[in-house]
Design an enzyme around this catalytic site. Sequence first.
Site, mmCIF file in Angstrom:
data_model
loop_
_atom_site.group_PDB
_atom_site.id
_atom_site.type_symbol
_atom_site.label_atom_id
_atom_site.label_comp_id
_atom_site.label_asym_id
_atom_site.label_seq_id
_atom_site.Cartn_x
_atom_site.Cartn_y
_atom_site.Cartn_z
ATOM 1 N N LYS A 72 0.839 -1.194 0.000
ATOM 2 C CA LYS A 72 0.000 0.000 0.000
ATOM 3 C C LYS A 72 0.881 1.253 0.000
ATOM 4 C CE LYS A 72 -1.964 -1.494 3.683
ATOM 5 N NZ LYS A 72 -2.800 -1.751 4.870
ATOM 6 N N THR B 218 -7.830 2.614 8.078
ATOM 7 C CA THR B 218 -7.804 2.376 6.630
ATOM 8 C C THR B 218 -7.296 0.976 6.295
ATOM 9 O OG1 THR B 218 -5.663 3.504 6.557
ATOM 10 C CG2 THR B 218 -7.589 4.788 5.925
ATOM 11 N N THR C 267 -8.072 9.119 8.658
ATOM 12 C CA THR C 267 -7.633 7.875 8.019
ATOM 13 C C THR C 267 -7.501 6.732 9.024
ATOM 14 O OG1 THR C 267 -5.332 8.615 8.277
ATOM 15 C CG2 THR C 267 -6.409 9.080 6.160
#
Length: 274
Positions: free
Chosen positions: A172, A209, A206
């Site tokens: 990611k 996430t 976030t």
Amino acid sequence: MHIVTTIAGSDSGGGAGIQADLKTFQELEVFGTSVITALTAQNTTGVTGVFPIDISFVEKQFQALVEDFPIAAMKTGMLYSSGIIQAIARMIGELNIPLVVDPVMIAKGGESLLQQEAIEALRSSLLPLATIVTPNIPEAEALTGRAIRHFEDMKQVAQSFLQLGVQCVILKGGHLAEPLYAIDYVFFKNGQSFSMQSPRIQTKNTHGTGCTFSAALTAFLGRGLAMEEAIIEAKKFIQLAIMHDLSIGNGHGPTNHFAYQQHKEACEVIIHET
């Protein structure tokens, strides 16, 4: 009805961990079950306490599920200790279902969610069983001992995971210094690879996430989607969850687990062969 399982820690703030996973499962119309590995006292500003569950009770939760439910896919999140990791790996090794490993190590506020001595247990016991592993850049570096600065570094890191037995690695790119786009890189054991590009969203909200992305991936695999399709749809799910954030709390707020069903037709992820 597709039944899936999350094996992870509880987030009292509801934005990550078991709570985020079950919300994601519900939104994607799979029936969510859970094995709780640790309790955390946390909110959007940070973690103030961690209480690991006794290994024997982690095992009891797991056995209760597999004895009664035809589980279609599983994911792991916060596992905390080497003892828990080894117990989970031993039980998962007896099953033949897709396994998504999200190697949760550090909370958004910087608190450790995995004991240092557990990293090797994760590498040696659990990763060889993984269908897909979903590390962010710091997690990938910690697990492989390799620094990631360029795409060539990513390929070498991915190979380190694949050599352990992992079938697919998703690196990611949220921590990469790319100001305009969030780019994730996907590497398969058969040598194929591609990247997923979406606009980078300027937000502090976030929290959760990684949990949410891996839960969406687990749900799609549990529903029977092919691996590449499941990965792309999970990327859309988390992109929309960040884009339409909820602005809850005083710190790093949670993502919006409702957003995919409300806005999925408007989400585009650009795919590039690498």
